[in-house]
Motif scaffolding. Structure first.
Motif, PDB file in Angstrom:
ATOM      1  N   GLU A  46       0.663  -1.232   0.086  1.00  0.00           N
ATOM      2  CA  GLU A  46       0.073  -0.072   0.034  1.00  0.00           C
ATOM      3  C   GLU A  46       0.911   1.113   0.133  1.00  0.00           C
ATOM      4  O   GLU A  46       1.895   1.371   0.681  1.00  0.00           O
ATOM      5  N   THR A  47       0.486   2.392  -0.863  1.00  0.00           N
ATOM      6  CA  THR A  47       0.891   3.664  -0.776  1.00  0.00           C
ATOM      7  C   THR A  47      -0.232   4.442  -0.952  1.00  0.00           C
ATOM      8  O   THR A  47      -1.305   3.968  -0.814  1.00  0.00           O
ATOM      9  N   VAL A  48       0.116   5.977  -0.596  1.00  0.00           N
ATOM     10  CA  VAL A  48      -1.199   6.753  -0.649  1.00  0.00           C
ATOM     11  C   VAL A  48      -1.732   6.683  -2.142  1.00  0.00           C
ATOM     12  O   VAL A  48      -2.780   7.056  -2.286  1.00  0.00           O
ATOM     13  N   GLU A  49      -0.963   6.203  -3.044  1.00  0.00           N
ATOM     14  CA  GLU A  49      -1.638   6.032  -4.483  1.00  0.00           C
ATOM     15  C   GLU A  49      -2.567   4.670  -4.792  1.00  0.00           C
ATOM     16  O   GLU A  49      -3.043   4.646  -5.742  1.00  0.00           O
ATOM     17  N   GLY A  50      -2.216   3.858  -3.994  1.00  0.00           N
ATOM     18  CA  GLY A  50      -3.188   2.603  -3.961  1.00  0.00           C
ATOM     19  C   GLY A  50      -2.838   1.291  -3.260  1.00  0.00           C
ATOM     20  O   GLY A  50      -1.789   1.533  -2.527  1.00  0.00           O
ATOM     21  N   ARG A  51      -3.658   0.284  -3.263  1.00  0.00           N
ATOM     22  CA  ARG A  51      -3.431  -1.048  -2.561  1.00  0.00           C
ATOM     23  C   ARG A  51      -3.430  -1.963  -3.765  1.00  0.00           C
ATOM     24  O   ARG A  51      -4.255  -2.130  -4.607  1.00  0.00           O
ATOM     25  N   TRP A  52      -2.357  -2.905  -3.648  1.00  0.00           N
ATOM     26  CA  TRP A  52      -2.259  -4.019  -4.467  1.00  0.00           C
ATOM     27  C   TRP A  52      -1.870  -5.356  -3.789  1.00  0.00           C
ATOM     28  O   TRP A  52      -1.386  -5.205  -2.674  1.00  0.00           O
ATOM     29  N   THR A  53      -2.162  -6.400  -4.297  1.00  0.00           N
ATOM     30  CA  THR A  53      -1.916  -7.740  -3.724  1.00  0.00           C
ATOM     31  C   THR A  53      -0.822  -8.264  -4.760  1.00  0.00           C
ATOM     32  O   THR A  53      -1.036  -8.228  -6.089  1.00  0.00           O
ATOM     33  N   PHE A  54      -0.091  -9.172  -4.052  1.00  0.00           N
ATOM     34  CA  PHE A  54       0.947  -9.796  -4.709  1.00  0.00           C
ATOM     35  C   PHE A  54       0.934 -11.196  -4.441  1.00  0.00           C
ATOM     36  O   PHE A  54       0.866 -11.433  -3.393  1.00  0.00           O
ATOM     37  N   LYS A  55       1.226 -12.169  -5.475  1.00  0.00           N
ATOM     38  CA  LYS A  55       1.265 -13.641  -5.083  1.00  0.00           C
ATOM     39  C   LYS A  55       2.283 -14.313  -6.144  1.00  0.00           C
ATOM     40  O   LYS A  55       2.185 -14.005  -7.124  1.00  0.00           O
ATOM     41  N   ARG A  56       3.030 -15.099  -5.115  1.00  0.00           N
ATOM     42  CA  ARG A  56       3.923 -15.966  -6.336  1.00  0.00           C
ATOM     43  C   ARG A  56       3.035 -17.329  -6.500  1.00  0.00           C
ATOM     44  O   ARG A  56       2.337 -17.857  -5.888  1.00  0.00           O
ATOM     45  N   ASN A  57       3.111 -17.658  -7.898  1.00  0.00           N
ATOM     46  CA  ASN A  57       2.532 -18.761  -8.690  1.00  0.00           C
ATOM     47  C   ASN A  57       3.476 -19.462  -9.148  1.00  0.00           C
ATOM     48  O   ASN A  57       4.527 -19.337  -9.482  1.00  0.00           O
ATOM     49  N   GLY A  58       3.075 -20.833  -9.378  1.00  0.00           N
ATOM     50  CA  GLY A  58       3.876 -21.974  -9.708  1.00  0.00           C
ATOM     51  C   GLY A  58       4.983 -22.629  -8.912  1.00  0.00           C
ATOM     52  O   GLY A  58       4.947 -22.070  -7.862  1.00  0.00           O
ATOM     53  N   PHE A  59       5.618 -23.722  -9.477  1.00  0.00           N
ATOM     54  CA  PHE A  59       6.706 -24.394  -8.502  1.00  0.00           C
ATOM     55  C   PHE A  59       7.944 -24.007  -9.048  1.00  0.00           C
ATOM     56  O   PHE A  59       8.863 -23.628  -8.647  1.00  0.00           O
TER      57      PHE A  59
END
Length: 160
Positions: A46-59
């Protein structure tokens, strides 16, 4: 925090032993990265410009997806290109490259398609602590997604 911020941002762990991170400058928190649990890879930045989610995928062939917090569609994908490099493709079109810089050991840079430096970051992990620094370069002012990209790159460094 605006993309025009020029002071170095210092990475700090908000609580010892946690996976909650803050980017600070002049004792002011400008960004956060919070993992949902101690062992998972889902995090919210999160920053003042927005919120994002991050996810690692795969093996074996891992990649990282980025979404607006609460959203269902990816807005960016970060795919490894070797051990110390990655390519970031935004749904809106631009492609960026994340790789080690030649300036200092352990320093990474985010470059646009024309090889202009957008930001640099360092991250050093010790047994029970970690520290790092992020610098937005002047070219970041022209990148609307600079803060999301900064968090995405920070997420990559923390998970390495």
């Amino acid at each position: 925090m605006g993309s025009t911020l020029t002071a170095p941002l210092h990475l700090t762990c908000s609580k010892e032993g946690s996976r909650d991170w803050d980017l600070m400058a002049d004792s002011i928190r400008h960004a956060t990265l919070r993992f949902d649990n101690m062992f998972g890879s889902l995090a919210t930045g999160e920053t003042v410009e927005g919120r994002w989610t991050f996810k690692r995928n795969g093996f074996f062939n891992t990649w990282i997806s980025a979404r607006h917090a609460g959203g269902e569609n990816d807005i960016a994908a970060m795919r490894r290109k070797g051990w110390h490099a990655a390519e970031i493709t935004l749904l809106s079109g631009p492609t960026y490259f994340w790789r080690r810089t030649k300036r200092a050991k352990g320093e990474y840079g985010l470059y646009d398609i024309r090889d202009r430096l957008i930001l640099t970051a360092t991250f050093k992990r010790k047994l029970l602590s970690a520290r790092g620094e992020v610098n937005l370069e002047p070219a970041a002012q022209k990148v609307p997604e600079a803060q999301m990209l900064m968090l995405l790159c920070w997420y990559w460094l923390v998970l390495r």
